[in-house]
Design a protein around this motif. Structure first.
Motif, short mmCIF file in Angstrom:
data_model
loop_
_atom_site.label_atom_id
_atom_site.label_comp_id
_atom_site.label_asym_id
_atom_site.label_seq_id
_atom_site.Cartn_x
_atom_site.Cartn_y
_atom_site.Cartn_z
N SER A 40 1.04 -1.34 0.05
CA SER A 40 0.31 0.36 0.09
C SER A 40 0.82 1.15 -0.12
N HIS A 84 -8.26 2.81 5.82
CA HIS A 84 -8.60 1.47 6.13
C HIS A 84 -9.94 1.12 7.16
N THR A 86 -12.49 3.35 5.13
CA THR A 86 -13.13 3.60 4.27
C THR A 86 -12.99 1.78 2.80
N ASP A 87 -11.83 0.84 3.56
CA ASP A 87 -11.75 0.15 2.78
C ASP A 87 -10.98 -0.12 1.68
N GLY A 88 -10.23 1.38 1.29
CA GLY A 88 -9.58 2.21 0.46
C GLY A 88 -10.15 2.85 -0.84
N ASP A 89 -12.14 3.23 0.14
CA ASP A 89 -12.59 3.89 -1.05
C ASP A 89 -12.60 5.73 -0.86
N TRP A 116 -2.74 0.05 -3.67
CA TRP A 116 -3.60 0.10 -1.97
C TRP A 116 -3.83 -1.73 -1.77
N ASN A 117 -3.91 -2.01 -0.89
CA ASN A 117 -4.13 -3.49 -0.24
C ASN A 117 -3.09 -4.60 -1.37
#
Length: 143
Positions: A40, A84, A86-89, A116-117
């Motif tokens: 990331s 983290h 927003t799970d990358g949103d 990202w991830n």
């Protein structure tokens, strides 16, 4: 030409952030992965104008979130925590703030490029002015 320069700068900063730990003795002998985290690493830019492709960046920072928050971003830990959460949103991070901003149109554009991830990220967001950007309430865009 400006788009080429922006792409070259973004690619260079991303490569330095991702490949930087490989310098020195890490190249001498293969070793087990230092982490089980997906990479990331992001490069964020800010430019004055309506489209990133039409203007040169005024500022650029790097942000690495795995395995630990780091980079030249002024607040890497809160920025990574927001990502983290927003799970990358990235769209979820730009909510209207409650700051009193003028209606003056002096556009700023923020870009986020990198990984990202383990997934490629390319994001561009236009703000009416810097006050509106700063009032979005996001630590990620506070650079």
């Amino acid at each position: 030409m400006r788009n080429t320069a922006r792409w070259a700068a973004t690619l260079g900063l991303t490569a330095a952030t991702v490949c930087g730990p490989l310098a020195g003795s890490a190249l001498a002998a293969p070793a087990a992965p230092a982490s089980l985290y997906a990479p990331s690493a992001l490069v964020l830019t800010l430019a004055h104008g309506e489209r990133a492709a039409a203007v040169s960046p005024a500022r650029a920072v790097t942000l690495t979130c795995a395995p630990t928050p780091s980079g030249s971003h002024p607040a890497p830990a809160p920025a990574c925590a927001e990502l983290h959460a927003t799970d990358g949103d990235l769209e979820a991070l730009t909510v209207p703030g409650d700051a009193m901003c003028t209606k003056r149109y002096d556009p700023v554009v923020v870009t986020v490029d990198g990984v990202w991830n383990g997934k490629r990220v390319s994001y561009e967001r236009l703000f009416a002015n810097e006050c509106v950007k700063n009032s979005s309430g996001s630590a990620l865009f506070a650079f």
